[in-house]
Write an enzyme that holds these catalytic residues in place. Structure first.
Site, short mmCIF file in Angstrom:
data_model
loop_
_atom_site.label_atom_id
_atom_site.label_comp_id
_atom_site.label_asym_id
_atom_site.label_seq_id
_atom_site.Cartn_x
_atom_site.Cartn_y
_atom_site.Cartn_z
N ASP A 117 0.86 -1.18 0.00
CA ASP A 117 0.00 0.00 0.00
C ASP A 117 0.90 1.24 0.00
O ASP A 117 2.12 1.13 0.03
CB ASP A 117 -0.97 -0.05 1.18
CG ASP A 117 -0.27 -0.02 2.52
OD1 ASP A 117 0.97 0.15 2.57
OD2 ASP A 117 -0.96 -0.18 3.54
N ASP A 157 -3.09 8.26 -1.72
CA ASP A 157 -4.38 8.94 -1.87
C ASP A 157 -4.76 9.55 -0.52
O ASP A 157 -4.20 9.20 0.51
CB ASP A 157 -5.48 7.97 -2.35
CG ASP A 157 -5.66 6.79 -1.41
OD1 ASP A 157 -4.72 6.45 -0.64
OD2 ASP A 157 -6.74 6.19 -1.43
N ASP A 186 -8.06 -7.36 -0.21
CA ASP A 186 -7.23 -7.58 0.98
C ASP A 186 -8.07 -7.20 2.17
O ASP A 186 -8.98 -6.37 2.06
CB ASP A 186 -5.98 -6.68 0.97
CG ASP A 186 -6.32 -5.26 1.38
OD1 ASP A 186 -6.87 -4.52 0.55
OD2 ASP A 186 -6.09 -4.89 2.56
N CYS A 228 -14.51 -28.05 6.56
CA CYS A 228 -13.19 -27.50 6.20
C CYS A 228 -12.12 -28.58 6.29
O CYS A 228 -12.12 -29.39 7.21
CB CYS A 228 -12.85 -26.34 7.13
SG CYS A 228 -11.22 -25.61 6.83
N CYS A 248 -8.76 -27.87 6.44
CA CYS A 248 -7.47 -27.27 6.81
C CYS A 248 -6.81 -28.06 7.95
O CYS A 248 -7.45 -28.89 8.60
CB CYS A 248 -7.65 -25.80 7.20
SG CYS A 248 -8.20 -25.53 8.90
N CYS A 286 -8.70 -27.83 11.30
CA CYS A 286 -9.94 -28.60 11.37
C CYS A 286 -9.69 -30.10 11.33
O CYS A 286 -10.48 -30.87 11.87
CB CYS A 286 -10.89 -28.17 10.24
SG CYS A 286 -11.53 -26.49 10.49
N HIS A 332 -6.90 -21.56 9.96
CA HIS A 332 -8.26 -21.88 9.53
C HIS A 332 -8.90 -20.70 8.79
O HIS A 332 -9.48 -20.88 7.71
CB HIS A 332 -9.16 -22.30 10.69
CG HIS A 332 -10.59 -22.30 10.26
ND1 HIS A 332 -11.12 -23.31 9.49
CD2 HIS A 332 -11.56 -21.35 10.37
CE1 HIS A 332 -12.36 -23.00 9.17
NE2 HIS A 332 -12.66 -21.82 9.68
ZN LIG Z 1 -10.43 -25.22 8.95
#
Ligand SMILES: [Zn+2]
Length: 388
Positions: A92, A146, A280, A318, A320, A323, A349
């Protein structure tokens, strides 16, 4: 060094599936950029981010400029060499943090005068300086400085601010072009990534005519791509959606469109439906550290006593690492104990949830079933765990 490029490969309604090429690799869009404020995403390693499939990170110019300093990073060869993250970075401009963190800031036509929140030292961030710092950091995508207007702002103040942002954008572009033309005016900063692209930013608060005009005049200046700024600052989400709805048709079809600082999973889906390609937001990472998990069934606050003996994974849908290996009971215990693993596991997660949502969005666009994905996504979240 690969120059920056972008192509839209599929469309479904106004939703776009595309691919962005940068000097440090390709990014499939729509894409979510995890926020790595200090050159690192809080709580997780670059290795974790790669295994989650993150293709691009955002890092904050304000923080890196103040500490360890862009000169030090340039001497190490730029942000990629310094941090070891070999995929794309977006930086940024530093403006948002000057407006939100710095002490005793005053804004005039020249730029933003402020004092560091770390040691009180005095600084001046101009459009040229923000361009120079990002050239030294060597991100793949640099943003123009900006003016960040507080919400709410009346229309006259919003117009003044939009006009100043346009003048600053012209100065930032002139500086950026002078840096790539080595015959410029010494002493120039060290350009650590010659293939860097620069994005312009559309402003205009919540006033549709100002948004239109800002988009048109920013495109006239000419940037590699365009961002929509000044949203997700406290306005209702339907107002934000309206502004995005209004802005994207004013931006070139063949360039990426980046909605800055947004948002919830629902916001991402709604913005993609209006033609946005890049996002983002600190929500998945910041909320993870505060014990809030984004799941396919809504938000889950792990500190809640009801999870003390709940052996289920945080999100049964999920896949991941968190999980697959942790129960809600264990995650609650780690949170209550202030254990550092709590932040890491929750962040893994939440980032997986965001990145996987974007993967599912991209697939839905390719198979031209984005509208049904969108409907099912909202239905699933509306059956939320009433957990707030
Ligand atoms: Zn997860």
């Amino acid at each position: 060094m690969t120059a920056f490029s972008f192509s839209v490969t599929h469309t479904d309604g106004r939703a776009r599936r595309g691919r962005m090429s940068t000097p440090h690799g390709e990014v499939d869009t729509p894409a979510f950029m995890p926020v790595g404020t200090q050159g690192a995403v809080k709580g997780v390693t670059h290795r974790d981010l790669e295994s989650l499939g993150a293709e691009i990170l955002l890092s904050n110019t304000y923080h890196l400029y103040l500490r360890p300093g862009d000169d030090l990073i340039a001497r190490r060869g730029g942000l990629h060499a310094f941090t070891g993250w070999s995929k794309p970075f977006l930086t940024d401009s530093g403006g948002y943090q000057v407006f939100s963190l710095a002490a005793r800031r005053t804004i005039d036509e020249e730029g933003a005068h402020f004092r560091s929140h770390l040691d009180g030292s005095a600084h001046l961030l101009t459009p040229e300086k923000a361009t120079d710092i990002q050239a030294q950091l060597g991100s793949d995508i640099a943003m123009v400085l900006d003016e960040c207007l507080a919400h709410p702002a009346d229309e006259a103040a919003a117009r003044q601010s939009m006009e100043r942002t346009l003048r600053w954008a012209q100065r930032a572009r002139a500086r950026f072009l002078a840096l790539s033309d080595k015959s410029g005016h010494p002493p120039l900063p060290i350009v650590t990534n010659p293939g860097q692209a620069q994005f312009g930013i559309v402003q205009g608060s919540i006033y549709p005519d100002l948004r239109d005009e800002s988009a048109r005049r920013t495109v006239e200046i000419g940037f590699e791509a365009y961002a929509i700024g000044g949203l997700s600052v406290g306005e209702p989400s339907d107002v934000m959606y309206d502004m995005v709805d209004r802005s994207t048709p004013c931006l070139p079809e063949g360039r990426p469109r980046y909605l800055m600082g947004t948002g919830t999973p629902e916001d991402l889906v709604e913005a993609v439906a209006r033609g946005i390609d890049l996002f983002d937001c600190v929500l998945p990472t910041r909320n993870a550290r505060n014990g809030q998990l984004f799941t396919s069934e809504g938000r889950l606050n792990i500190k809640n006593a009801r999870y003390a003996e709940d052996d289920r994974p945080p999100d049964p849908a999920c896949g991941c690492y968190t999980c697959r290996t942790c129960s809600r009971a264990y995650l609650r215990h780690l949170y209550m104990a202030g254990e550092i693993n709590s932040s890491t596991l929750n962040t893994l997660h939440n980032l997986n949830f965001y990145l996987d949502t974007l993967r599912r969005i991209r697939d839905a666009i390719v198979f031209r079933r984005f509208e049904s994905f969108r409907r099912e996504f909202h239905q699933s979240l509306s059956r939320q765990l009433q957990d707030q």
